[in-house]
Write an enzyme that holds these catalytic residues in place. Structure first.
Site, PDB file in Angstrom:
ATOM      1  N   LYS A  72       2.515  -2.412   0.807  1.00 33.94           N
ATOM      2  CA  LYS A  72       0.891  -2.679   0.685  1.00 33.94           C
ATOM      3  C   LYS A  72       1.060  -2.817  -0.914  1.00 33.94           C
ATOM      4  O   LYS A  72       1.804  -2.057  -1.981  1.00 33.94           O
ATOM      5  CB  LYS A  72       0.154  -1.427   0.960  1.00 33.94           C
ATOM      6  CG  LYS A  72      -1.171  -1.536   0.341  1.00 33.94           C
ATOM      7  CD  LYS A  72      -2.101  -0.442   1.108  1.00 33.94           C
ATOM      8  CE  LYS A  72      -3.537  -0.394   0.629  1.00 33.94           C
ATOM      9  NZ  LYS A  72      -4.053   0.609   1.284  1.00 33.94           N
ATOM     10  N   SER A 148      -8.334  -0.573   2.862  1.00 32.20           N
ATOM     11  CA  SER A 148      -7.688  -1.401   1.863  1.00 32.20           C
ATOM     12  C   SER A 148      -6.332  -1.732   2.688  1.00 32.20           C
ATOM     13  O   SER A 148      -5.449  -2.457   2.058  1.00 32.20           O
ATOM     14  CB  SER A 148      -7.405  -0.615   0.725  1.00 32.20           C
ATOM     15  OG  SER A 148      -6.665   0.490   0.858  1.00 32.20           O
ATOM     16  N   SER A 172      -8.879   3.917   4.500  1.00 31.33           N
ATOM     17  CA  SER A 172      -8.140   2.525   4.222  1.00 31.33           C
ATOM     18  C   SER A 172      -6.647   2.488   5.235  1.00 31.33           C
ATOM     19  O   SER A 172      -6.415   1.423   5.570  1.00 31.33           O
ATOM     20  CB  SER A 172      -7.404   2.724   2.743  1.00 31.33           C
ATOM     21  OG  SER A 172      -8.477   2.486   1.754  1.00 31.33           O
TER      22      SER A 172
END
Length: 461
Positions: A72, A148, A172
């Site tokens: 990520k 996210s 997220s």
């Protein structure tokens, strides 16, 4: 689509080489990623194949040995730029070292080949940023994949990756998992260490964690990521799960009407809970017995205070403030304006909610809520402006349903709950007491095996 455990078993037995797996991975990325924009900063194919050849020639036996993975784009991976989705960092030098979680995955044998897309600074559960643009939902390319950890979830759902890392402050890990028909675990706070930067005592809202296509795969990655770090003051050990047994699931639904929900979400989640009932678990409607608005006010105070401390140094850079998006400016200005007494008051509310949650866990073993209050929305929107005709007062109010677990650092497992009338997926949060992470995963595996929607492939594949 093979699971990570199946792929790794084939690698260990010699039925599959790391080179062949890497070639298949890059072929899949070439087919799918141009549609969904989930993986960024991808390593050159020849360099990736060299990594795989080294893995094939190595005697190492780590649990992830030979498995490609992308990190990520909020975490540092040695040799890759960490853009955070911001023009401020888009042209940075590659990171000189791995973050703790990344180092653990690499030490376990994972082959890092790139990054996964995230919103700018991870703010807002919609993966889009001015550096790479939006990540699209593979179930409907006109819709968002959430965030996210949206890039990670889409890479999993489309078979570009078998495992992925994520992080979770305000859903997220859970929201994009729910919107892509995959699994994401927000671990108990302190189980997976973050970086020992700045304050390590007061900020307890965010955590790293695993994402996968099956609960068993999730457990394997969590075992790699979790563990004590002597530089961190908070550590939550994760005991292995006891023998499987029927559990009591408290269905909080819309929190006694406090949470606005788009049509079909509660019905879809109720059907998922019926599948748990069929497996022997008892599902009971439950009242939280605590003000949702009080939890929300506590959350946005502590969140803005914490986020503003991270953004303030960026504001001081040349053109720093003008480079921040609306969400960042909102959090920054609120946090900077807060007094210590306001922060303390918010933490007192958090403490009261923790006490009430402990009382709820005397009645049930697991709490259940949807992973979001809306279905995946138009990818061109910044965020939803209303739910079922009710206007929203912040950019993230539509994610209020994830806050009760986040505020207390409780483990929350997002499992696929099925599909709505428009063919879009939604997820169900299973929330347990601190340290119950592997028990949550254990109860999810028979569910995964029993329901038919977990094997569906998105049209983008």
């Amino acid at each position: 689509m093979k699971t990570a455990n199946q792929i790794l078993a084939n690698l260990r037995s010699g039925a599959l080489s790391a080179v062949d797996l890497m070639a298949e991975t890059y072929d899949q990325i070439a087919r799918v990623n141009p549609k969904v924009n989930a993986i960024t900063g991808l390593l050159d194919r020849d360099a990736a194949l060299d990594l795989a050849r080294q893995a094939d020639q190595s005697d190492a036996t780590g649990p992830l040995h030979g498995l490609p993975i992308a990190i990520k784009d909020l975490a540092n991976a040695e040799g890759f730029v960490t853009t955070r989705g911001s023009p401020l960092f888009a042209n940075d030098k590659p990171a000189p070292a791995d973050d703790i979680m990344v180092a653990r995955m690499r030490a376990a044998g994972a082959l890092v080949i790139g990054k996964t897309n995230a919103p700018e600074f991870g703010l807002g559960s919609h993966t889009t940023n001015p550096v790479f643009g939006p990540t699209r939902n593979p179930w409907d390319l006109s819709r968002t994949a959430g965030g996210s950890s949206g890039g990670a979830a889409v890479a999993l759902a489309t078979g570009m990756l078998a495992l992925a890392d994520g992080s979770d402050m305000m859903g997220s890990l859970r929201n994009p998992a729910g919107w892509t028909n995959t699994y994401g675990l927000r671990p108990s706070f302190g189980a997976v260490p973050s970086e020992p930067h700045a304050d390590s005592f007061l900020t307890q809202l965010a955590t790293n964690g695993p994402m996968a296509r099956t609960p068993e795969d999730l457990a394997m990655l969590l075992s790699v990521q979790a563990g004590d770090d002597p530089r961190q003051p908070h550590f939550t050990p994760l005991p292995k799960a006891d023998s499987p047994k029927p559990l009591r699931i408290g269905w909080l639904a819309d929190w006694d009407g406090a949470y606005q929900m788009e049509a079909g979400i509660l019905d879809t989640c109720s059907e998922a809970l019926a599948a748990f009932s069929a497996l022997g678990h008892a599902v009971v409607p439950l009242s939280a017995g605590f003000s949702a608005e009080a939890i929300w006010e506590s959350w946005i105070t502590l969140r803005s205070w914490q986020v503003s401390t991270l953004l303030a140094p960026l504001e001081a850079l040349p053109n720093g403030r003008t480079s921040l998006n609306r969400q960042a400016i909102w959090e920054l200005d609120r946090g900077k304006a807060m007094s210590a007494h306001e922060v303390h008051k918010a933490s007192v509310t958090r403490s009261q909610w923790y006490k009430q949650a402990a009382h709820l866990f005397e009645q049930v073993d697991v709490l259940a809520l949807p992973t979001a209050q809306v279905w995946p929305f138009d990818v061109t929107l910044d965020w939803p402006q209303e739910i079922a005709g009710t206007a929203l007062d912040t950019y993230h109010r539509w994610m209020e349903v994830v806050v009760p677990a986040s505020l207390l650092g409780l483990p929350a497992l997002a499992v696929p709950a099925g599909f709505g009338a428009a063919g879009l997926p939604i997820g169900l949060q299973l929330i347990g007491p601190r340290g119950s992470d592997f028990s949550l995963i254990q109860m999810a595996q028979p569910y995964h095996d029993a329901v038919d929607w977990t094997d569906r492939l998105p049209p983008a594949v």
